[in-house]
Design a protein around this motif. Structure first.
Motif, PDB file in Angstrom:
ATOM      1  N   UNK A   1     -22.808  16.693  -7.580  1.00  0.00           N
ATOM      2  CA  UNK A   1     -23.490  16.198  -6.399  1.00  0.00           C
ATOM      3  C   UNK A   1     -22.703  16.655  -5.172  1.00  0.00           C
ATOM      4  N   UNK A   2     -23.394  17.201  -4.180  1.00  0.00           N
ATOM      5  CA  UNK A   2     -22.733  17.661  -2.963  1.00  0.00           C
ATOM      6  C   UNK A   2     -22.514  16.480  -2.018  1.00  0.00           C
ATOM      7  N   UNK A   3     -21.513  16.608  -1.180  1.00  0.00           N
ATOM      8  CA  UNK A   3     -21.203  15.548  -0.231  1.00  0.00           C
ATOM      9  C   UNK A   3     -22.163  15.675   0.958  1.00  0.00           C
ATOM     10  N   UNK A   4     -22.882  14.603   1.287  1.00  0.00           N
ATOM     11  CA  UNK A   4     -23.877  14.672   2.368  1.00  0.00           C
ATOM     12  C   UNK A   4     -23.231  14.515   3.739  1.00  0.00           C
ATOM     13  N   UNK A   5     -23.988  14.826   4.763  1.00  0.00           N
ATOM     14  CA  UNK A   5     -23.579  14.547   6.136  1.00  0.00           C
ATOM     15  C   UNK A   5     -23.938  13.097   6.453  1.00  0.00           C
ATOM     16  N   UNK A   6     -23.197  12.496   7.356  1.00  0.00           N
ATOM     17  CA  UNK A   6     -23.452  11.117   7.760  1.00  0.00           C
ATOM     18  C   UNK A   6     -24.824  11.010   8.426  1.00  0.00           C
ATOM     19  N   UNK A   7     -25.663  10.049   8.031  1.00  0.00           N
ATOM     20  CA  UNK A   7     -26.981   9.909   8.663  1.00  0.00           C
ATOM     21  C   UNK A   7     -26.916   9.389  10.105  1.00  0.00           C
ATOM     22  N   UNK A   8     -25.803   8.806  10.507  1.00  0.00           N
ATOM     23  CA  UNK A   8     -25.685   8.290  11.872  1.00  0.00           C
ATOM     24  C   UNK A   8     -25.187   9.361  12.848  1.00  0.00           C
ATOM     25  N   UNK A   9     -24.030   9.985  12.546  1.00  0.00           N
ATOM     26  CA  UNK A   9     -23.447  10.953  13.479  1.00  0.00           C
ATOM     27  C   UNK A   9     -23.567  12.389  12.981  1.00  0.00           C
ATOM     28  N   UNK A  10     -24.017  12.577  11.741  1.00  0.00           N
ATOM     29  CA  UNK A  10     -24.260  13.876  11.122  1.00  0.00           C
ATOM     30  C   UNK A  10     -23.009  14.734  10.977  1.00  0.00           C
ATOM     31  N   UNK A  11     -21.837  14.096  10.966  1.00  0.00           N
ATOM     32  CA  UNK A  11     -20.594  14.815  10.702  1.00  0.00           C
ATOM     33  C   UNK A  11     -20.403  14.891   9.192  1.00  0.00           C
ATOM     34  N   UNK A  12     -19.553  15.802   8.740  1.00  0.00           N
ATOM     35  CA  UNK A  12     -19.387  16.010   7.297  1.00  0.00           C
ATOM     36  C   UNK A  12     -18.087  15.446   6.742  1.00  0.00           C
ATOM     37  N   UNK A  19     -19.780   3.533  -5.372  1.00  0.00           N
ATOM     38  CA  UNK A  19     -21.162   3.087  -5.183  1.00  0.00           C
ATOM     39  C   UNK A  19     -21.746   3.411  -3.814  1.00  0.00           C
ATOM     40  N   UNK A  20     -20.946   3.977  -2.907  1.00  0.00           N
ATOM     41  CA  UNK A  20     -21.454   4.296  -1.573  1.00  0.00           C
ATOM     42  C   UNK A  20     -20.650   5.418  -0.928  1.00  0.00           C
ATOM     43  N   UNK A  21     -21.201   5.946   0.186  1.00  0.00           N
ATOM     44  CA  UNK A  21     -20.530   6.957   1.005  1.00  0.00           C
ATOM     45  C   UNK A  21     -19.991   6.262   2.249  1.00  0.00           C
ATOM     46  N   UNK A  22     -18.902   6.801   2.833  1.00  0.00           N
ATOM     47  CA  UNK A  22     -18.349   6.261   4.074  1.00  0.00           C
ATOM     48  C   UNK A  22     -17.975   7.410   5.000  1.00  0.00           C
ATOM     49  N   UNK A  23     -18.448   7.356   6.230  1.00  0.00           N
ATOM     50  CA  UNK A  23     -18.149   8.392   7.217  1.00  0.00           C
ATOM     51  C   UNK A  23     -16.788   8.093   7.849  1.00  0.00           C
ATOM     52  N   UNK A  32     -25.297   5.499  -2.385  1.00  0.00           N
ATOM     53  CA  UNK A  32     -25.571   6.815  -2.961  1.00  0.00           C
ATOM     54  C   UNK A  32     -27.063   7.061  -3.117  1.00  0.00           C
ATOM     55  N   UNK A  33     -27.851   6.043  -3.465  1.00  0.00           N
ATOM     56  CA  UNK A  33     -29.282   6.212  -3.695  1.00  0.00           C
ATOM     57  C   UNK A  33     -30.006   6.613  -2.418  1.00  0.00           C
ATOM     58  N   UNK A  34     -29.543   6.162  -1.265  1.00  0.00           N
ATOM     59  CA  UNK A  34     -30.223   6.467  -0.003  1.00  0.00           C
ATOM     60  C   UNK A  34     -30.261   7.967   0.252  1.00  0.00           C
ATOM     61  N   UNK A  35     -29.233   8.680  -0.132  1.00  0.00           N
ATOM     62  CA  UNK A  35     -29.209  10.127   0.087  1.00  0.00           C
ATOM     63  C   UNK A  35     -30.262  10.822  -0.776  1.00  0.00           C
TER      64      UNK A  35
END
Length: 111
Positions: A1-12, A19-23, A32-35
């Motif tokens: 699974x690739x690391x996504x960009x933040x949905x708020x600030x779009x930084x990588x 169980x979750x991603x943190x910017x 993780x499911x939201x991505x």
């Protein structure tokens, strides 16, 4: 699974927790499911004020921006017409004063 960009600030700069991603930049956390849900739908690009942007729109810079690799500055209030939305870390491709420029959507407002 690739690391996504933040949905708020779009930084990588994103940390992968079990169980979750943190910017790292803005501190936003999302599961993780939201991505996976977002990847299924069409790409949505919004300006600094939350207005939806589409190909062909005109945008205005909201602050002065330095051009990378140059000593030039693009002044806030500069207008770019007929933008194109592209994939990548700079969502907007346009021409300003005859030069091709890539911009992040968080630095523009729809004109």
């Amino acid at each position: 699974m690739s690391i996504p960009a933040c949905p708020m600030c779009e930084m990588t700069d994103v940390l992968d927790h079990p169980d979750h991603w943190e910017c790292v930049t803005c501190g936003h956390e999302w599961p993780h499911e939201a991505q996976a849900d977002e990847a299924a739908g069409p790409r949505v690009v919004k300006d600094a004020f939350g207005t939806l942007l589409t190909d062909g729109d005109a945008v205005t810079l909201i602050k002065d921006l330095k051009l990378k690799g140059s000593s030039q500055v693009i002044k806030g209030g500069t207008k770019a017409k007929s933008i194109r939305l592209v994939d990548g870390d700079h969502e907007i491709s346009c021409k300003i004063d005859g030069s091709a420029i890539g911009l992040k959507a968080c630095f523009v407002k729809k004109a």
